[in-house]
Design a protein around this motif. Sequence first.
Motif, PDB file in Angstrom:
ATOM      1  N   MET A  92      17.294   4.315  33.405  1.00 49.53           N
ATOM      2  CA  MET A  92      17.602   5.340  34.380  1.00 49.53           C
ATOM      3  C   MET A  92      19.023   5.835  34.206  1.00 49.53           C
ATOM      4  N   ALA A  93      19.949   4.933  33.882  1.00 51.24           N
ATOM      5  CA  ALA A  93      21.351   5.346  33.752  1.00 51.24           C
ATOM      6  C   ALA A  93      21.516   6.415  32.678  1.00 51.24           C
ATOM      7  N   ASP A  94      20.614   6.417  31.704  1.00 48.89           N
ATOM      8  CA  ASP A  94      20.711   7.427  30.654  1.00 48.89           C
ATOM      9  C   ASP A  94      19.897   8.675  30.993  1.00 48.89           C
ATOM     10  N   THR A  95      19.292   8.714  32.173  1.00 50.18           N
ATOM     11  CA  THR A  95      18.533   9.888  32.591  1.00 50.18           C
ATOM     12  C   THR A  95      19.495  10.959  33.067  1.00 50.18           C
ATOM     13  N   ARG A  96      19.515  12.042  32.317  1.00 44.27           N
ATOM     14  CA  ARG A  96      20.413  13.158  32.635  1.00 44.27           C
ATOM     15  C   ARG A  96      19.625  14.236  33.355  1.00 44.27           C
ATOM     16  N   ILE A  97      20.243  14.799  34.378  1.00 41.16           N
ATOM     17  CA  ILE A  97      19.550  15.769  35.222  1.00 41.16           C
ATOM     18  C   ILE A  97      20.367  17.049  35.344  1.00 41.16           C
ATOM     19  N   LEU A  98      19.660  18.157  35.272  1.00 36.92           N
ATOM     20  CA  LEU A  98      20.232  19.463  35.557  1.00 36.92           C
ATOM     21  C   LEU A  98      19.736  19.865  36.932  1.00 36.92           C
ATOM     22  N   VAL A 135       8.516  19.327  48.495  1.00 35.74           N
ATOM     23  CA  VAL A 135       8.799  20.402  49.442  1.00 35.74           C
ATOM     24  C   VAL A 135       9.960  19.981  50.339  1.00 35.74           C
ATOM     25  N   LYS A 136      10.919  20.910  50.493  1.00 40.15           N
ATOM     26  CA  LYS A 136      12.058  20.679  51.383  1.00 40.15           C
ATOM     27  C   LYS A 136      11.599  20.805  52.828  1.00 40.15           C
ATOM     28  N   PRO A 137      12.167  20.082  53.741  1.00 41.03           N
ATOM     29  CA  PRO A 137      13.197  19.073  53.517  1.00 41.03           C
ATOM     30  C   PRO A 137      12.572  17.783  52.993  1.00 41.03           C
ATOM     31  N   PHE A 138      13.276  17.075  52.167  1.00 40.99           N
ATOM     32  CA  PHE A 138      12.783  15.823  51.610  1.00 40.99           C
ATOM     33  C   PHE A 138      13.820  14.738  51.879  1.00 40.99           C
ATOM     34  N   LEU A 139      13.379  13.522  51.795  1.00 41.68           N
ATOM     35  CA  LEU A 139      14.258  12.378  52.003  1.00 41.68           C
ATOM     36  C   LEU A 139      14.774  11.887  50.662  1.00 41.68           C
ATOM     37  N   GLU A 140      15.970  11.336  50.659  1.00 40.24           N
ATOM     38  CA  GLU A 140      16.535  10.787  49.424  1.00 40.24           C
ATOM     39  C   GLU A 140      15.593   9.748  48.830  1.00 40.24           C
ATOM     40  N   ALA A 141      14.902   8.980  49.671  1.00 40.56           N
ATOM     41  CA  ALA A 141      13.980   7.952  49.189  1.00 40.56           C
ATOM     42  C   ALA A 141      12.789   8.541  48.427  1.00 40.56           C
ATOM     43  N   GLN A 142      12.472   9.811  48.650  1.00 36.40           N
ATOM     44  CA  GLN A 142      11.362  10.456  47.943  1.00 36.40           C
ATOM     45  C   GLN A 142      11.772  10.932  46.551  1.00 36.40           C
ATOM     46  N   LEU A 143      13.056  11.079  46.350  1.00 41.04           N
ATOM     47  CA  LEU A 143      13.558  11.688  45.127  1.00 41.04           C
ATOM     48  C   LEU A 143      13.329  10.817  43.894  1.00 41.04           C
ATOM     49  N   LYS A 144      13.735   9.572  43.966  1.00 40.08           N
ATOM     50  CA  LYS A 144      13.626   8.694  42.796  1.00 40.08           C
ATOM     51  C   LYS A 144      12.177   8.532  42.322  1.00 40.08           C
ATOM     52  N   LEU A 174      21.454  12.397  43.835  1.00 43.28           N
ATOM     53  CA  LEU A 174      21.043  11.961  42.497  1.00 43.28           C
ATOM     54  C   LEU A 174      22.032  10.969  41.916  1.00 43.28           C
ATOM     55  N   GLU A 175      23.319  11.245  42.071  1.00 42.10           N
ATOM     56  CA  GLU A 175      24.328  10.330  41.561  1.00 42.10           C
ATOM     57  C   GLU A 175      24.278   9.002  42.301  1.00 42.10           C
ATOM     58  N   ASN A 176      23.998   9.024  43.612  1.00 39.74           N
ATOM     59  CA  ASN A 176      23.850   7.787  44.387  1.00 39.74           C
ATOM     60  C   ASN A 176      22.662   6.956  43.890  1.00 39.74           C
ATOM     61  N   LEU A 177      21.653   7.639  43.381  1.00 43.61           N
ATOM     62  CA  LEU A 177      20.481   6.949  42.846  1.00 43.61           C
ATOM     63  C   LEU A 177      20.692   6.463  41.410  1.00 43.61           C
ATOM     64  N   GLY A 178      21.846   6.786  40.829  1.00 42.05           N
ATOM     65  CA  GLY A 178      22.166   6.307  39.488  1.00 42.05           C
ATOM     66  C   GLY A 178      21.880   7.273  38.363  1.00 42.05           C
ATOM     67  N   TYR A 179      21.512   8.485  38.684  1.00 45.70           N
ATOM     68  CA  TYR A 179      21.247   9.476  37.645  1.00 45.70           C
ATOM     69  C   TYR A 179      22.544  10.179  37.261  1.00 45.70           C
ATOM     70  N   SER A 180      22.572  10.708  36.064  1.00 48.06           N
ATOM     71  CA  SER A 180      23.721  11.455  35.583  1.00 48.06           C
ATOM     72  C   SER A 180      23.416  12.950  35.679  1.00 48.06           C
ATOM     73  N   VAL A 181      24.113  13.644  36.566  1.00 44.45           N
ATOM     74  CA  VAL A 181      23.924  15.085  36.713  1.00 44.45           C
ATOM     75  C   VAL A 181      24.818  15.765  35.683  1.00 44.45           C
ATOM     76  N   VAL A 182      24.193  16.425  34.720  1.00 42.97           N
ATOM     77  CA  VAL A 182      24.942  16.994  33.595  1.00 42.97           C
ATOM     78  C   VAL A 182      25.209  18.479  33.732  1.00 42.97           C
ATOM     79  N   GLY A 183      24.617  19.103  34.734  1.00 38.55           N
ATOM     80  CA  GLY A 183      24.861  20.530  34.899  1.00 38.55           C
ATOM     81  C   GLY A 183      24.219  21.059  36.155  1.00 38.55           C
ATOM     82  N   GLU A 184      24.614  22.257  36.504  1.00 37.21           N
ATOM     83  CA  GLU A 184      24.088  22.924  37.691  1.00 37.21           C
ATOM     84  C   GLU A 184      23.793  24.373  37.354  1.00 37.21           C
TER      85      GLU A 184
END
Length: 169
Positions: free
Chosen positions: A1-7, A77-86, A23-33
């Motif tokens: 997961m630590a190597d999972t990069r997200i835009l 679908v928004k709104p979503f919970l952080e727990a649904q994201l991972k 996303l960063e709190n969940l351990g993902y690397s956000v590489v762009g927006e």
Amino acid sequence: MADTRILVAEDETITRMDLREMLENLGYSVVGEAGDGVAAAQTLAQEHVTPVLLLTAYSDREFVDRAVDAGVMGYLVKPFLEAQLKPAIEVALERWREARQIEHDLAQTQETLETRKLVERAKGVLMDSQNLKETEAFRRIQRLSMNSRKSMREVAEAILLAHEAGRSL
């Protein structure tokens, strides 16, 4: 997961910043927006660059159908919970990996089938031109392949090319 990069593609700046933090709190690397989520999602999905998980306020059938047609691997679908994201991200990643493996397997199967067709045709040429039995023709192709360190497909293509050249002269 630590190597999972997200835009992150989100048109609302505040939401985009919140999503990045989640996303960063969940351990993902956000590489762009990106500001235009739908356009980015469609391009990424169509180019098979990466899996796309769509986080959207729209849940109507037409929008869902467009997402499916675009190749989106997940939909929240928004709104979503952080727990649904991972879980949504991990499922989308796994579905994408599976799809890529299926595409790879299909390409290999097509290559194998094409090779078999060429070898069959080359066997037929050898059987006709050198009065060989089928097993002898196949062994000759195998032997040529081993001796020349070429694939059986390359040998079959060479036999067929030589045969065609001889017929056209």
